[in-house]
Scaffold this motif. Sequence first.
Motif, mmCIF file in Angstrom:
data_model
loop_
_atom_site.group_PDB
_atom_site.id
_atom_site.type_symbol
_atom_site.label_atom_id
_atom_site.label_comp_id
_atom_site.label_asym_id
_atom_site.label_seq_id
_atom_site.Cartn_x
_atom_site.Cartn_y
_atom_site.Cartn_z
ATOM 1 N N LYS A 127 0.832 -1.385 -0.009
ATOM 2 C CA LYS A 127 0.073 -0.034 -0.085
ATOM 3 C C LYS A 127 0.843 1.202 0.066
ATOM 4 N N MET A 128 2.038 1.378 0.931
ATOM 5 C CA MET A 128 2.936 2.410 0.783
ATOM 6 C C MET A 128 3.513 2.562 -0.526
ATOM 7 N N VAL A 129 3.917 1.607 -1.398
ATOM 8 C CA VAL A 129 4.287 2.008 -2.586
ATOM 9 C C VAL A 129 3.314 2.288 -3.584
ATOM 10 N N THR A 130 1.952 1.794 -3.542
ATOM 11 C CA THR A 130 1.075 2.267 -4.327
ATOM 12 C C THR A 130 0.620 4.004 -4.213
ATOM 13 N N GLU A 131 0.571 4.118 -2.807
ATOM 14 C CA GLU A 131 0.141 5.508 -2.600
ATOM 15 C C GLU A 131 1.406 6.437 -2.747
ATOM 16 N N ASP A 138 -0.376 12.918 -8.421
ATOM 17 C CA ASP A 138 -1.472 13.700 -7.948
ATOM 18 C C ASP A 138 -0.783 14.968 -7.498
ATOM 19 N N GLN A 139 0.422 14.811 -7.292
ATOM 20 C CA GLN A 139 1.241 15.852 -6.532
ATOM 21 C C GLN A 139 0.564 16.179 -5.282
ATOM 22 N N ASN A 140 0.049 15.248 -4.411
ATOM 23 C CA ASN A 140 -0.765 15.228 -3.157
ATOM 24 C C ASN A 140 0.349 15.086 -2.028
ATOM 25 N N MET A 141 0.718 16.342 -1.443
ATOM 26 C CA MET A 141 1.438 16.257 -0.248
ATOM 27 C C MET A 141 0.948 15.528 0.850
ATOM 28 N N MET A 142 -0.283 15.390 1.109
ATOM 29 C CA MET A 142 -0.840 14.733 2.260
ATOM 30 C C MET A 142 -0.629 13.241 2.162
ATOM 31 N N LEU A 143 -0.844 12.976 0.914
ATOM 32 C CA LEU A 143 -0.857 11.457 0.666
ATOM 33 C C LEU A 143 0.711 11.000 0.725
ATOM 34 N N ALA A 144 1.618 11.873 0.424
ATOM 35 C CA ALA A 144 3.258 11.478 0.579
ATOM 36 C C ALA A 144 3.434 11.388 2.229
ATOM 37 N N LYS A 145 3.049 12.306 2.948
ATOM 38 C CA LYS A 145 3.305 12.448 4.340
ATOM 39 C C LYS A 145 2.626 11.182 5.061
ATOM 40 N N LYS A 146 1.534 10.823 4.531
ATOM 41 C CA LYS A 146 0.520 9.375 4.988
ATOM 42 C C LYS A 146 1.769 8.429 4.994
ATOM 43 N N VAL A 147 2.442 8.369 3.727
ATOM 44 C CA VAL A 147 3.417 7.055 3.516
ATOM 45 C C VAL A 147 4.426 7.190 4.317
ATOM 46 N N MET A 148 4.922 8.404 4.744
ATOM 47 C CA MET A 148 6.135 8.454 5.451
ATOM 48 C C MET A 148 5.711 7.991 6.928
ATOM 49 N N LEU A 149 4.773 8.561 7.496
ATOM 50 C CA LEU A 149 4.091 8.005 8.860
ATOM 51 C C LEU A 149 3.731 6.462 8.990
ATOM 52 N N ALA A 150 3.501 6.050 7.625
ATOM 53 C CA ALA A 150 3.143 4.636 7.672
ATOM 54 C C ALA A 150 4.179 3.510 7.891
ATOM 55 N N GLU A 191 10.699 -4.766 5.773
ATOM 56 C CA GLU A 191 10.991 -3.395 6.264
ATOM 57 C C GLU A 191 11.859 -2.615 5.512
ATOM 58 N N ARG A 192 12.692 -3.112 4.567
ATOM 59 C CA ARG A 192 13.379 -2.373 3.607
ATOM 60 C C ARG A 192 12.522 -1.794 2.681
ATOM 61 N N ILE A 193 11.703 -2.848 2.251
ATOM 62 C CA ILE A 193 10.665 -2.098 1.007
ATOM 63 C C ILE A 193 9.575 -0.921 1.567
ATOM 64 N N GLY A 194 9.515 -0.891 2.812
ATOM 65 C CA GLY A 194 8.896 0.107 3.692
ATOM 66 C C GLY A 194 9.703 1.315 3.399
ATOM 67 N N ASP A 195 11.120 1.271 3.622
ATOM 68 C CA ASP A 195 12.029 2.336 3.621
ATOM 69 C C ASP A 195 12.152 2.907 2.190
ATOM 70 N N HIS A 196 12.020 2.054 1.290
ATOM 71 C CA HIS A 196 12.098 2.528 -0.178
ATOM 72 C C HIS A 196 10.837 3.344 -0.495
ATOM 73 N N ALA A 197 9.570 2.803 -0.109
ATOM 74 C CA ALA A 197 8.425 3.578 -0.138
ATOM 75 C C ALA A 197 8.478 4.979 0.310
ATOM 76 N N THR A 198 9.197 5.035 1.451
ATOM 77 C CA THR A 198 9.320 6.337 2.173
ATOM 78 C C THR A 198 10.001 7.186 1.372
ATOM 79 N N ASN A 199 11.453 6.771 0.773
ATOM 80 C CA ASN A 199 12.053 7.632 0.052
ATOM 81 C C ASN A 199 11.299 7.971 -0.995
ATOM 82 N N ILE A 200 10.553 7.116 -1.724
ATOM 83 C CA ILE A 200 9.800 7.857 -2.995
ATOM 84 C C ILE A 200 8.908 8.609 -2.429
ATOM 85 N N ALA A 201 8.352 8.569 -1.096
ATOM 86 C CA ALA A 201 7.091 9.608 -0.700
ATOM 87 C C ALA A 201 8.402 11.019 -0.556
ATOM 88 N N GLU A 202 9.572 11.016 -0.049
ATOM 89 C CA GLU A 202 10.269 12.018 0.095
ATOM 90 C C GLU A 202 10.560 12.876 -0.961
#
Length: 226
Positions: A127-131, A138-150, A191-202
């Motif tokens: 879900k983190m990757v998709t979002e 969508d250039q959606n900052m709120m969704l990017a922040k949601k991924v970082m928090l996830a 856990e590493r995949i989650g880190d990469h999804a966070t990188n994408i959100a950043e």
Amino acid sequence: MRNKFDMQLDSLKEQLIHMGELCEIAITKATEAILEGKEEQAREVILADEEIDQAEKDIERLCLKLLLQQQPVAKDLRQISAALKMITDMERIGDQASDIAEILLTAKLGKAKPNEDIGVMAQATAKMVTESVQAYVDQNMMLAKKVMLADDEVDRLFEKVRQEIIDYIAKGNGEEGAEAIDQIMVTKYLERIGDHATNIAEWVEFSITGNHHGAQAIHDREKAGE
């Protein structure tokens, strides 16, 4: 000229969505293969990694074409630069999904009972990757922040599963130790995949604001060490 550029940017977004979908499928299938012992499905995930690699090359080629031919500035430049960074993380996600599948083919996971939270972690990271990709489109900052928090929840699940498996071995299940360790490896890849999804959100944040959360965090740590 601008219309053509906008069409190419739309194509870039479509290709990123496709690559994100491939990653999501790989995560889900690899984890399902581990939990249910589906060796053939594990092999499919390993083969599918080549498609993710090709998607990275195609997007990289398009980004370089846009940079060279259109010479974008400001936000357009940030969007293309962010996409180039994002596909590196997505390619690594594909590799790690393949690594999870490889564990099933090289290890013996038949004795130790699979930890149920592994499936929960897989759903969360997919879900983190998709979002994160959708946040870029969508250039959606709120969704990017949601991924970082996830990512905090994924880290919490990793620590929970790791401790549960350690406790499982300590309770006299030492003969299943190797299988249990393999399960820890699966959760570590997730856990590493989650880190990469966070990188994408950043990088999404960078494409929108011009600021990169990860770069600022490194700067703050360095400053604190002075």
